[in-house]
Design an enzyme around this catalytic site. Structure first.
Site, PDB file in Angstrom:
ATOM      1  N   CYS A   8      47.518  -7.508  13.890  1.00  0.00           N
ATOM      2  CA  CYS A   8      48.380  -7.032  14.974  1.00  0.00           C
ATOM      3  C   CYS A   8      47.487  -6.771  16.185  1.00  0.00           C
ATOM      4  CB  CYS A   8      49.189  -5.798  14.564  1.00  0.00           C
ATOM      5  SG  CYS A   8      48.254  -4.263  14.347  1.00  0.00           S
ATOM      6  N   ASN A  11      45.454  -2.770  15.258  1.00  0.00           N
ATOM      7  CA  ASN A  11      45.105  -2.541  13.862  1.00  0.00           C
ATOM      8  C   ASN A  11      45.234  -1.070  13.457  1.00  0.00           C
ATOM      9  OD1 ASN A  11      42.229  -2.955  11.688  1.00  0.00           O
ATOM     10  ND2 ASN A  11      44.335  -3.480  11.238  1.00  0.00           N
ATOM     11  N   CYS A  13      48.876   0.245  13.335  1.00  0.00           N
ATOM     12  CA  CYS A  13      50.281   0.418  12.920  1.00  0.00           C
ATOM     13  C   CYS A  13      50.727  -0.688  11.972  1.00  0.00           C
ATOM     14  CB  CYS A  13      51.217   0.460  14.138  1.00  0.00           C
ATOM     15  SG  CYS A  13      50.971   1.879  15.230  1.00  0.00           S
ATOM     16  N   ARG A  14      50.987  -1.856  12.515  1.00  0.00           N
ATOM     17  CA  ARG A  14      51.608  -2.920  11.724  1.00  0.00           C
ATOM     18  C   ARG A  14      50.674  -3.569  10.715  1.00  0.00           C
ATOM     19  NH1 ARG A  14      53.671  -6.285  16.693  1.00  0.00           N
ATOM     20  NH2 ARG A  14      51.682  -5.485  17.462  1.00  0.00           N
ATOM     21  N   SER A  15      49.493  -3.992  11.141  1.00  0.00           N
ATOM     22  CA  SER A  15      48.628  -4.718  10.197  1.00  0.00           C
ATOM     23  C   SER A  15      48.079  -3.836   9.077  1.00  0.00           C
ATOM     24  CB  SER A  15      47.518  -5.491  10.923  1.00  0.00           C
ATOM     25  OG  SER A  15      46.737  -4.656  11.724  1.00  0.00           O
ATOM     26  N   ASP A 125      56.351  -3.779  17.634  1.00  0.00           N
ATOM     27  CA  ASP A 125      55.309  -2.762  17.690  1.00  0.00           C
ATOM     28  C   ASP A 125      55.973  -1.390  17.812  1.00  0.00           C
ATOM     29  OD1 ASP A 125      53.102  -1.155  18.086  1.00  0.00           O
ATOM     30  OD2 ASP A 125      52.214  -2.447  19.619  1.00  0.00           O
TER      31      ASP A 125
END
Length: 158
Positions: A8, A11, A13-15, A125
């Protein structure tokens, strides 16, 4: 060994959520020694930091621990080391394609293409939104992680 990198922007939140969810699914399936996971960001905003507290809280509420992960930026080695590089959104996908050598471009894909229950291709995001955004992101990622695991099991006969 199969290697999967989740990417993401920062690095945090999402990944790392994707790495944590997929790592959890691998443990449940007894495949943690067959598939290596990592996560990284396209930008260097948060290098060395733990995942966002809201990501950690959502993961913890669902029985998944991600507090041990630390943000890092994608580097040239990643394009050689990972057999699957999975982007969270279109901007990250474009960045990865722009930075990757031609030999790695075919290994870069949107994570949500493996999802079965949601119609979107991009993980939004949640950073600037409320807690409900983190729950939605988790739902999207969990769905895609299940599809990814099924695909890898079939492809590599695991």
């Amino acid at each position: 060994m199969t290697e999967v990198l989740f990417v993401c922007m920062g690095n945090i939140c999402r990944s790392p959520t994707a790495e944590g969810v997929f790592r959890h699914k691998l443990r449940e399936a007894g495949l943690e020694s067959a598939i290596q996971t990592d996560s990284a960001g396209t930008h260097n905003y948060h290098i060395g930091k733990a995942p966002d507290r809201r990501s950690q809280a959502e993961a913890s509420a669902r029985g998944i621990e991600i507090s041990d992960l630390r943000a890092r930026q994608v580097d040239a080695f990643d394009f050689e080391a990972f057999s699957h590089i999975l982007a969270m959104d279109e901007a990250n996908l474009d960045w990865l394609h722009a930075e990757a050598p031609s030999s790695a471009k075919s290994r870069i894909e949107p994570l949500l293409q493996y999802g079965q229950r949601h119609s979107t291709l991009w993980v939004p995001d949640p950073y600037y939104g409320g807690d409900d955004g983190f729950a939605h992101v988790f739902d999207l990622i969990e769905d895609a992680a299940e599809g990814l695991l099924a695909t890898l099991r079939e492809r590599y006969q695991l």
